[in-house]
Design an enzyme around this catalytic site. Structure first.
Site, short mmCIF file in Angstrom:
data_model
loop_
_atom_site.label_atom_id
_atom_site.label_comp_id
_atom_site.label_asym_id
_atom_site.label_seq_id
_atom_site.Cartn_x
_atom_site.Cartn_y
_atom_site.Cartn_z
N GLY A 181 68.18 34.58 46.71
CA GLY A 181 67.04 35.46 46.93
C GLY A 181 67.31 36.86 46.39
O GLY A 181 68.38 37.40 46.61
N ALA A 194 76.40 49.65 38.42
CA ALA A 194 77.70 50.20 38.79
C ALA A 194 78.83 49.33 38.23
O ALA A 194 79.85 49.85 37.74
CB ALA A 194 77.80 50.29 40.32
N ARG A 224 67.44 29.42 41.63
CA ARG A 224 68.16 28.51 42.52
C ARG A 224 68.53 27.31 41.66
O ARG A 224 67.67 26.58 41.18
CB ARG A 224 67.30 28.13 43.72
CG ARG A 224 67.05 29.37 44.60
CD ARG A 224 66.71 29.02 46.02
NE ARG A 224 67.24 30.02 46.94
CZ ARG A 224 66.59 31.09 47.38
NH1 ARG A 224 65.38 31.32 47.01
NH2 ARG A 224 67.14 31.94 48.22
N CYS A 225 69.81 27.16 41.39
CA CYS A 225 70.26 26.17 40.40
C CYS A 225 71.04 25.04 41.06
O CYS A 225 72.22 25.18 41.41
CB CYS A 225 71.13 26.88 39.35
SG CYS A 225 71.87 25.76 38.16
N GLY A 265 74.88 31.13 49.77
CA GLY A 265 74.86 30.06 48.76
C GLY A 265 75.57 30.51 47.50
O GLY A 265 76.40 29.79 46.92
N ASP A 304 68.41 39.98 54.22
CA ASP A 304 68.49 39.46 55.59
C ASP A 304 69.64 39.99 56.43
O ASP A 304 69.67 39.77 57.64
CB ASP A 304 68.60 37.92 55.54
CG ASP A 304 67.49 37.29 54.73
OD1 ASP A 304 66.37 37.83 54.78
OD2 ASP A 304 67.73 36.28 54.04
N GLY A 339 58.12 50.58 67.49
CA GLY A 339 57.57 50.70 68.84
C GLY A 339 56.83 49.45 69.27
O GLY A 339 55.81 49.54 69.98
N ARG A 363 60.38 41.94 50.00
CA ARG A 363 61.50 41.79 49.05
C ARG A 363 61.39 42.75 47.87
O ARG A 363 62.36 42.94 47.12
CB ARG A 363 61.55 40.35 48.52
CG ARG A 363 62.00 39.35 49.56
CD ARG A 363 63.41 38.85 49.29
NE ARG A 363 63.42 37.93 48.20
CZ ARG A 363 63.43 36.60 48.34
NH1 ARG A 363 63.45 36.07 49.54
NH2 ARG A 363 63.46 35.83 47.31
#
Ligand code: ADP
Length: 368
Positions: free
Chosen positions: A17, A28, A78-79, A110, A133, A191, A271
């Site tokens: 992700g 960097a 995603r491989c 992953g 996440d 809140g 995202r």
């Protein structure tokens, strides 16, 4: 092991992700390595690009103008092919062809499993945690977490405006996979009156009773934040609050008791967005550290943040820790660790859980 003086060229990829700040980490990494005379290849589309030989050179100019961008300019994929030995060998052949001496993989758990597979086959590899996440147990922080939470808060504040005007409730589902970090933090910061996290049981009846009590006390609007770990709960909860309060308002002949509730799934909006200062800084520090570790001849590590400091830990250790935390350990996984090491892991996890419980307790005390 390839020693520092042997490094001529390294590869970097983003996988799994995407997360805001991944680009800052790639920048960097490229700039640090280039400054030390090491050529950097950006592998396109995660492990897929490694298998299919898709890469671009990342000189200093190629990473210009990227630090403020979200998504990942190296793309992600995603491989599944990479999980098979044949795919893995093709990927290693590509690395050999380009004379790439080491790889830095930015992603989640992953991605780190893929990095481990490369390491055990002799490719020096370092992982950098990139995930909105915050679900890498070994690290206090993953790149993208702050931006994602900031985006949630911005959106929830908008919902609050309209909720207050109309005296409604809004149930908002946020991302986070199996981790409640985004949920609990944004619930505190927005809140909210309730939140639903995978780490604690949720009492629906108590939640609805609390809303009714607060409405009787004069509270107009309500926010509830729900983790995406419960994909149907948010929408059903909104319907239930609407129905229960409607019935009550009719029974008591008091239409002020009706709390009309709407559901909103923020989904992938969370995202995107330009990375916050926190994400740019952490991504930069982690990227620099990853290059330094690789050039020092270290491999099979992930870069982590612990109590505000950048550090490293063994990638296998971090995976066992993750599974211990999530209760998904399989037989044999802890065999290579001594009783003392396992006790240390358990201590680490207990501290993390205690921190989470304290945050949840604080939230509940304030959510009134
Ligand atoms: P994340 O890194 O965000 O957890 P995924 O779980 O989708 O995302 O993993 C990203 C990629 O890492 C996968 O698409 C696959 O190429 C590779 N990968 C995942 N699990 C493994 C594994 N067990 N062995 C080798 N590669 C893996």
């Amino acid at each position: 092991m390839i020693m520092a003086q042997n490094f001529r060229k390294i590869g970097v990829l983003t996988s799994g992700g995407d997360a805001p700040g991944m680009n800052a980490a790639v920048r960097a990494i490229a700039r640090t390595a280039n400054a030390r005379g090491i050529q950097v290849m950006g592998i396109i589309g995660g492990y897929r690009g490694m298998i299919h030989d898709e890469m671009i050179e990342l000189d200093n100019r190629a990473v210009s103008g990227k630090i403020q961008l979200s998504g990942t300019f190296l793309y992600s994929d995603r491989c599944l092919e990479f999980k098979e030995e044949e795919g893995m060998q093709k990927a290693i052949a590509t690395l050999k062809k380009h004379e790439i001496d080491g790889v830095i993989a930015i992603g989640g758990d992953g991605t780190f499993r893929g990095a481990t597979d490369l390491s055990v086959r002799g490719v020096p590899t370092i992982g950098v945690p990139g995930s909105i996440d915050n679900d890498i147990t070994a690290s206090d922080y993953t790149i993208g977490f702050d931006t994602a939470m900031t985006t949630v808060i911005e959106n929830v504040d908008r919902l609050r405006d309209t909720c207050e005007s109309h005296a409604r409730c809004n149930v908002v589902e946020v991302m986070g996979r199996g981790a409640g970090d985004i949920t609990i933090n944004t619930a505190i910061a927005s809140g909210a009156v309730a939140c639903v996290i995978p780490e604690a049981p949720f009492d629906e009846e108590a939640c609805i009773n609390k809303i009714i009590r607060l409405r009787r006390e004069g509270k107009r609007s309500f926010l509830i934040i729900v983790s995406e770990a419960f994909p149907t709960l948010g929408e059903e909860l909104a319907k239930k609050i609407t129905a229960v309060t409607k019935e009550l308002s009719e029974k008591e002949g008091n239409d002020r008791l009706w709390v009309e509730s709407k559901f909103c799934r923020l989904a992938h909006t969370v995202r995107g967005g330009s990375p916050t200062l926190r994400d740019r800084l952490t991504a930069t520090k982690m990227g620099v550290r990853a290059v330094e570790e690789l050039l020092a001849g270290n491999t099979n590590l992930i870069v982590v943040e612990r109590q505000g400091e950048i550090a490293t830990c063994d990638i296998g250790w971090s995976q066992v820790l993750d599974r211990m935390y999530k209760g998904t350990l399989k037989p044999g996984m802890t065999d290579k660790y001594t009783a003392e090491e396992l006790a240390d892991m358990e201590k680490f996890i207990a501290a993390k859980k205690a921190e989470f419980e304290a945050a949840y307790a604080m939230f509940n005390e304030l959510a009134n």
